[in-house]
Design a protein around this motif. Structure first.
Motif, mmCIF file in Angstrom:
data_model
loop_
_atom_site.group_PDB
_atom_site.id
_atom_site.type_symbol
_atom_site.label_atom_id
_atom_site.label_comp_id
_atom_site.label_asym_id
_atom_site.label_seq_id
_atom_site.Cartn_x
_atom_site.Cartn_y
_atom_site.Cartn_z
ATOM 1 N N PRO A 186 8.333 5.775 13.907
ATOM 2 C CA PRO A 186 6.966 5.981 14.397
ATOM 3 C C PRO A 186 6.173 6.912 13.474
ATOM 4 O O PRO A 186 6.636 8.000 13.125
ATOM 5 N N PHE A 187 4.990 6.448 13.088
ATOM 6 C CA PHE A 187 4.202 7.170 12.090
ATOM 7 C C PHE A 187 3.725 8.525 12.584
ATOM 8 O O PHE A 187 3.601 9.464 11.793
ATOM 9 N N ALA A 188 3.482 8.668 13.883
ATOM 10 C CA ALA A 188 3.057 9.973 14.413
ATOM 11 C C ALA A 188 4.167 11.002 14.210
ATOM 12 O O ALA A 188 3.910 12.140 13.796
ATOM 13 N N ILE A 189 5.398 10.613 14.473
ATOM 14 C CA ILE A 189 6.537 11.524 14.297
ATOM 15 C C ILE A 189 6.738 11.834 12.820
ATOM 16 O O ILE A 189 6.949 12.986 12.428
ATOM 17 N N LEU A 190 6.639 10.802 11.987
ATOM 18 C CA LEU A 190 6.804 11.013 10.555
ATOM 19 C C LEU A 190 5.714 11.930 10.006
ATOM 20 O O LEU A 190 5.966 12.726 9.106
ATOM 21 N N ILE A 211 -4.237 5.015 23.210
ATOM 22 C CA ILE A 211 -5.281 4.193 22.602
ATOM 23 C C ILE A 211 -4.614 3.349 21.529
ATOM 24 O O ILE A 211 -4.141 3.862 20.520
ATOM 25 N N ASN A 212 -4.581 2.042 21.758
ATOM 26 C CA ASN A 212 -3.890 1.125 20.845
ATOM 27 C C ASN A 212 -4.889 0.553 19.842
ATOM 28 O O ASN A 212 -5.692 -0.314 20.185
ATOM 29 N N ILE A 213 -4.815 1.029 18.623
ATOM 30 C CA ILE A 213 -5.766 0.600 17.597
ATOM 31 C C ILE A 213 -5.568 -0.862 17.229
ATOM 32 O O ILE A 213 -6.529 -1.574 16.943
ATOM 33 N N GLU A 214 -4.340 -1.341 17.243
ATOM 34 C CA GLU A 214 -4.104 -2.748 16.899
ATOM 35 C C GLU A 214 -4.762 -3.679 17.921
ATOM 36 O O GLU A 214 -5.384 -4.679 17.543
ATOM 37 N N ALA A 215 -4.641 -3.346 19.204
ATOM 38 C CA ALA A 215 -5.287 -4.165 20.240
ATOM 39 C C ALA A 215 -6.804 -4.111 20.073
ATOM 40 O O ALA A 215 -7.488 -5.146 20.169
ATOM 41 N N ALA A 269 -10.242 4.656 15.698
ATOM 42 C CA ALA A 269 -8.991 4.822 14.950
ATOM 43 C C ALA A 269 -8.553 6.285 14.932
ATOM 44 O O ALA A 269 -7.366 6.585 15.100
ATOM 45 N N PHE A 270 -9.501 7.192 14.747
ATOM 46 C CA PHE A 270 -9.189 8.622 14.766
ATOM 47 C C PHE A 270 -8.615 9.014 16.129
ATOM 48 O O PHE A 270 -7.579 9.671 16.209
ATOM 49 N N ALA A 271 -9.281 8.582 17.193
ATOM 50 C CA ALA A 271 -8.810 8.901 18.547
ATOM 51 C C ALA A 271 -7.429 8.312 18.787
ATOM 52 O O ALA A 271 -6.560 8.961 19.384
ATOM 53 N N VAL A 324 -4.160 10.139 20.292
ATOM 54 C CA VAL A 324 -3.803 9.784 21.672
ATOM 55 C C VAL A 324 -3.055 8.455 21.648
ATOM 56 O O VAL A 324 -3.675 7.400 21.462
ATOM 57 N N PRO A 325 -1.748 8.477 21.821
ATOM 58 C CA PRO A 325 -0.961 7.247 21.715
ATOM 59 C C PRO A 325 -1.350 6.151 22.718
ATOM 60 O O PRO A 325 -1.055 4.991 22.492
#
Length: 159
Positions: A114-118, A24-28, A15-17, A21-22
């Motif tokens: 997008p949460f990364a941008i926010l 890496i899809n944590i949901e998948a 999850a941290f990675a 790094v977009p």
């Protein structure tokens, strides 16, 4: 129990990675991870993923906070119009913490915006770190638990 702790730490690490790094899809990952078992409680697994993600999002938050001191960003912010716009949004964020917090929660839960941008914007706007972390954690936890619940439901349906 030590096996479960190692599993949870693995989820936190992925999850941290994925927060950094977009690709890496944590949901998948959680969908697959939840379907193969090991940790039965989707709430615990979701919390582990949310904690890893939020620690990673703190990196983006602090990058956003420090970005205004970078030379090329400072040059872009030299115009009175750009400075006024930044100050206007900082004021809005500080005067309306419920609105800012709701936006963080919504973004963390839905991915829109997008949460990364926010996360970067929250740092630039000097949003309360506690508000950002707690509401981001809550939104991510609910999101990941929903993903895991959906994966569990699909596994049951396939049986």
């Amino acid at each position: 129990m030590p096996g479960h702790l190692a599993d949870l730490l693995g989820v936190v690490g992925v999850a941290f990675a994925s927060a950094l790094v977009p690709l890496i899809n944590i949901e998948a990952y959680l969908g697959v991870r939840g379907s193969v078992g090991g940790i039965e409680n989707v709430w615990v697994l979701g919390l582990a993923a949310a904690l890893g993600q939020m620690v990673g999002k703190l990196v983006w938050y602090y990058l956003g906070a420090s970005s205004l001191s970078w030379a090329w960003v400072r040059r872009r912010m030299e115009t009175p119009k750009a400075r006024a716009r930044l100050e206007k949004w900082r004021t809005r964020t500080h005067e309306r913490p419920l609105f800012a917090g709701a936006l963080v929660f919504l973004s963390a839960f839905s991915g829109f915006p997008p949460f990364a941008i926010l996360s970067v914007l929250a740092g630039q706007l000097r949003m309360s770190l506690t508000l950002f972390f707690v509401l981001g954690l809550a939104g991510r936890w609910l999101r990941f638990t929903a993903v895991l619940g959906g994966a569990e439901w699909l596994v049951r349906l396939a049986r």
